[in-house]
Scaffold this active site. Structure first.
Site, short mmCIF file in Angstrom:
data_model
loop_
_atom_site.label_atom_id
_atom_site.label_comp_id
_atom_site.label_asym_id
_atom_site.label_seq_id
_atom_site.Cartn_x
_atom_site.Cartn_y
_atom_site.Cartn_z
N PHE A 294 3.09 27.08 12.88
CA PHE A 294 3.99 27.97 13.62
C PHE A 294 3.47 29.40 13.73
O PHE A 294 3.80 30.11 14.66
CB PHE A 294 5.39 27.96 12.99
CG PHE A 294 5.38 28.33 11.53
CD1 PHE A 294 5.13 27.36 10.57
CD2 PHE A 294 5.61 29.63 11.13
CE1 PHE A 294 5.09 27.70 9.22
CE2 PHE A 294 5.59 29.98 9.79
CZ PHE A 294 5.32 29.01 8.83
N TYR B 88 -6.52 50.57 -13.82
CA TYR B 88 -6.88 49.17 -13.61
C TYR B 88 -6.12 48.27 -14.57
O TYR B 88 -5.77 47.14 -14.24
CB TYR B 88 -8.39 48.97 -13.80
CG TYR B 88 -8.84 47.61 -13.32
CD1 TYR B 88 -9.03 47.37 -11.96
CD2 TYR B 88 -9.05 46.57 -14.22
CE1 TYR B 88 -9.41 46.12 -11.52
CE2 TYR B 88 -9.43 45.32 -13.78
CZ TYR B 88 -9.62 45.10 -12.42
OH TYR B 88 -9.99 43.87 -11.98
N ASP C 162 13.38 29.56 -6.69
CA ASP C 162 12.82 30.49 -5.71
C ASP C 162 13.85 31.60 -5.59
O ASP C 162 14.91 31.44 -5.01
CB ASP C 162 12.60 29.77 -4.38
CG ASP C 162 11.98 30.71 -3.35
OD1 ASP C 162 12.11 31.94 -3.50
OD2 ASP C 162 11.37 30.21 -2.38
N PHE D 126 10.69 25.09 1.78
CA PHE D 126 10.26 26.26 2.53
C PHE D 126 8.78 26.07 2.85
O PHE D 126 8.03 25.49 2.06
CB PHE D 126 10.50 27.58 1.79
CG PHE D 126 10.11 28.74 2.65
CD1 PHE D 126 10.88 29.08 3.75
CD2 PHE D 126 8.92 29.42 2.44
CE1 PHE D 126 10.47 30.09 4.63
CE2 PHE D 126 8.52 30.43 3.31
CZ PHE D 126 9.29 30.78 4.40
N THR D 127 8.37 26.58 4.00
CA THR D 127 7.03 26.29 4.54
C THR D 127 5.91 26.54 3.53
O THR D 127 5.15 25.62 3.18
CB THR D 127 6.77 27.13 5.80
OG1 THR D 127 7.04 28.51 5.49
CG2 THR D 127 7.67 26.69 6.94
N ARG E 201 12.67 27.94 13.94
CA ARG E 201 12.73 27.24 12.66
C ARG E 201 13.19 25.82 12.95
O ARG E 201 14.35 25.46 12.79
CB ARG E 201 13.68 27.92 11.67
CG ARG E 201 13.19 29.27 11.18
CD ARG E 201 12.26 29.23 9.99
NE ARG E 201 10.84 29.14 10.28
CZ ARG E 201 9.89 29.65 9.49
NH1 ARG E 201 10.20 30.32 8.40
NH2 ARG E 201 8.63 29.51 9.77
N LYS F 130 11.97 40.50 0.28
CA LYS F 130 13.34 40.26 0.77
C LYS F 130 14.31 41.03 -0.13
O LYS F 130 14.46 42.24 0.03
CB LYS F 130 13.66 38.76 0.76
CG LYS F 130 13.00 38.00 1.90
CD LYS F 130 11.58 37.65 1.62
CE LYS F 130 11.00 36.59 2.52
NZ LYS F 130 9.57 36.38 2.25
N1 F0G Z 1 10.42 31.49 -0.39
C1 F0G Z 1 11.29 31.75 0.59
C2 F0G Z 1 12.67 31.18 0.50
C3 F0G Z 1 10.93 32.54 1.68
O1 F0G Z 1 11.81 32.79 2.63
C4 F0G Z 1 9.61 33.06 1.72
C5 F0G Z 1 9.16 33.86 2.85
C6 F0G Z 1 8.72 32.76 0.68
C7 F0G Z 1 9.17 31.98 -0.35
C8 F0G Z 1 7.30 33.24 0.69
O2 F0G Z 1 7.23 34.59 0.38
O3 F0G Z 1 6.32 35.65 2.45
O4 F0G Z 1 6.33 36.86 0.27
O5 F0G Z 1 4.78 34.99 0.65
N2 F0G Z 1 9.80 33.92 3.92
C9 F0G Z 1 9.47 34.74 5.07
C10 F0G Z 1 10.47 34.48 6.14
C11 F0G Z 1 8.05 34.66 5.53
O6 F0G Z 1 10.30 35.05 7.23
O7 F0G Z 1 11.44 33.77 5.93
P1 F0G Z 1 6.10 35.56 0.99
#
Ligand code: F0G
Length: 453
Positions: A444, A68, A211, A120-121, A378, A254
């Protein structure tokens, strides 16, 4: 370049009929996020968590220390972050957005401005949930799908200066600098731009939070395109990039070459203290955050593997291969091709469909119907609505064909290219979509649509 690995384990994939796909698409409300993976032939929805791990990473899973507190795998992850990225502290999180949540909460006050090189979303959603106003300060070329600028992810220093003059540096807690920029098409940021942003930020005592999600791809583009970096190793370039940041959020899914995991990395001791007091609320103990011991081990190993020159040049070569095939057939794509995906320009593909009838959403649906290839919208659907409830109208209305790492071969990419080329031939007859269900945030993911009559 041929694959710099051989295949030790295989997973069969679904070969389906058009009739089957018609039913599946209707059931999914014309949203490729809602398709079952068993109905998908080649899955290019995302490169996130869809990577193939190496034998070395799988072996690492067996060495998980699931204590833990004080897991030795946390020490390995910490060592990887310190050695490869150069940050002092690391807070593991379940994935990238877990780190974005904590960073946004510890740094943003309501009414602050967070400038970024495009949004980014999930990143912007966390900033806005904490009361920040996001400002896009990427160079104009990034919004032009036909501009061949080699570093379309760069920040426009004039836009940054103008924002500082307008609102004052004290209302800008940090600059969010993404390397690479996903929604611009996986476009890289040049090191000389990173340095210039750093200088300006330091003059005004503004922090830089990167990021880091696709930082290795960014480093490889720097090696290929930026003068003075031809002879540097990927590892050296990554280290140099992060030497101009105060911390980063990372989605390990990624460039970390794993299926789940992420972290927040920080240099500042006080900020780290604040982050640890939040991570126990949202994720877990500071020494595991949202991850198991074995997952931290796989991520640490993946981070070292991602620095391998052969791995990363092959990855970029695969994307370029698909891009070249489409380009040669006259298909409108974002250029130059980026680091993780090919982006089809849906405005050019379906000029007859207005943006608020979702041309990119329709193109993704049509591609699935045609071939079983799953891609992702996108464009306007991903962009969402502003605080007054109006659609954001992004200049880029794209479909992303995202290539998972170490998963598909060039033959798979040929299938994808041929399917897109076939669709292009019958593009005039296609109409748009309308919402049947629209969720209030990150719409989305779960929105449902039906074709317009
Ligand atoms: N920043 C970037 C540039 C991303 O592409 C993503 C995720 C995140 C942050 C968030 O990370 O998914 O681990 O919580 N991108 C995915 C995509 C979902 O399909 O482009 P996460």
């Amino acid at each position: 370049m041929a694959e710099p690995y051989k295949i030790k384990m295989v997973e069969p994939i679904a070969v389906t009929t058009r009739e089957h796909r018609e039913k599946a698409l209707k059931k999914a409300g014309y949203n490729t996020f809602l398709l079952d993976s068993q109905d998908v032939y080649i899955d290019l929805l995302t490169d996130s968590g869809t990577n193939a791990m190496s034998d070395n990473q799988w072996a690492g899973l067996m060495l998980g220390d699931e204590a833990y507190a004080g897991s030795r795998n946390f020490e390995h992850l910490q060592k990887a972050v310190r050695e490869l990225y150069g940050f002092k502290h690391v807070v593991p999180t379940h994935q990238g957005r877990g780190a974005e949540n904590i960073l946004s909460q510890i740094m943003i006050k309501p009414g602050d401005y967070v400038p970024g090189n495009m949004y980014f979303t999930t990143t912007r959603a966390h900033q806005e949930l904490n009361g920040a106003i996001f400002r896009d300060i990427i160079i104009d070329e990034a919004h032009d799908s036909q501009s061949e600028h080699p570093f379309k992810g760069n920040i426009d220093l004039e836009k940054l200066r103008a924002l500082i003059d307008e609102v004052g540096a004290e209302r800008i807690p940090y600059i969010c600098l993404a390397v690479t920029v996903n929604l611009a098409g996986g476009q890289p940021v040049a090191l000389n731009n990173i340095k210039a942003v750093y200088q300006l930020a330091r003059e005004h005592k503004i922090k830089i939070m990167m990021d880091a999600t696709r930082c290795v791809e960014n480093a490889c583009f720097i090696k290929q395109r930026e003068k003075g970096y031809e002879e540097k190793t990927i590892k050296e370039i990554v280290r140099e990039m992060f030497s101009f940041a105060d911390g980063c959020t990372m989605s390990g899914k990624k460039d970390g070459l794993v299926n789940i995991g992420g972290f927040l990395a920080l240099n500042d001791d006080d900020l780290y203290q604040k982050a640890t007091s939040l991570v126990v609320v949202y994720e877990g103990m500071p020494s595991y955050g949202g991850m198991t011991g074995r997952d931290m081990e796989a991520l640490a190993r993946g981070m070292y593997e991602s620095m391998d020159y052969n791995f990363i040049t092959h990855r970029l070569a695969q994307i370029e291969y698909l891009g070249d095939k489409l380009d040669a057939a006259g298909i409108p794509i974002v250029k130059p091709v980026g680091g993780h995906a090919i982006f089809l320009d849906a405005r050019e593909f379906y000029p007859q469909i207005p943006q608020d009838e979702f041309p990119a959403q329709m193109l993704a649906a049509q591609l699935y119907l045609q071939s079983g290839v799953r891609s992702m919208e996108r464009g306007i659907v991903s962009a969402g609505r502003d605080q007054r409830g109006n659609h954001y109208y992004p200049k880029l209305e794209l479909v992303r064909l995202t290539i998972p790492r170490r998963v598909y071969t060039y033959a798979h990419l040929d299938v994808v290219a041929n399917a897109v080329i076939d669709l292009y031939k019958t593009r005039d007859q296609v109409k748009g979509l309308r919402f049947v269900y629209e969720p209030p945030v990150l719409r989305f993911f779960t929105a449902r649509f039906e074709p317009l009559p």
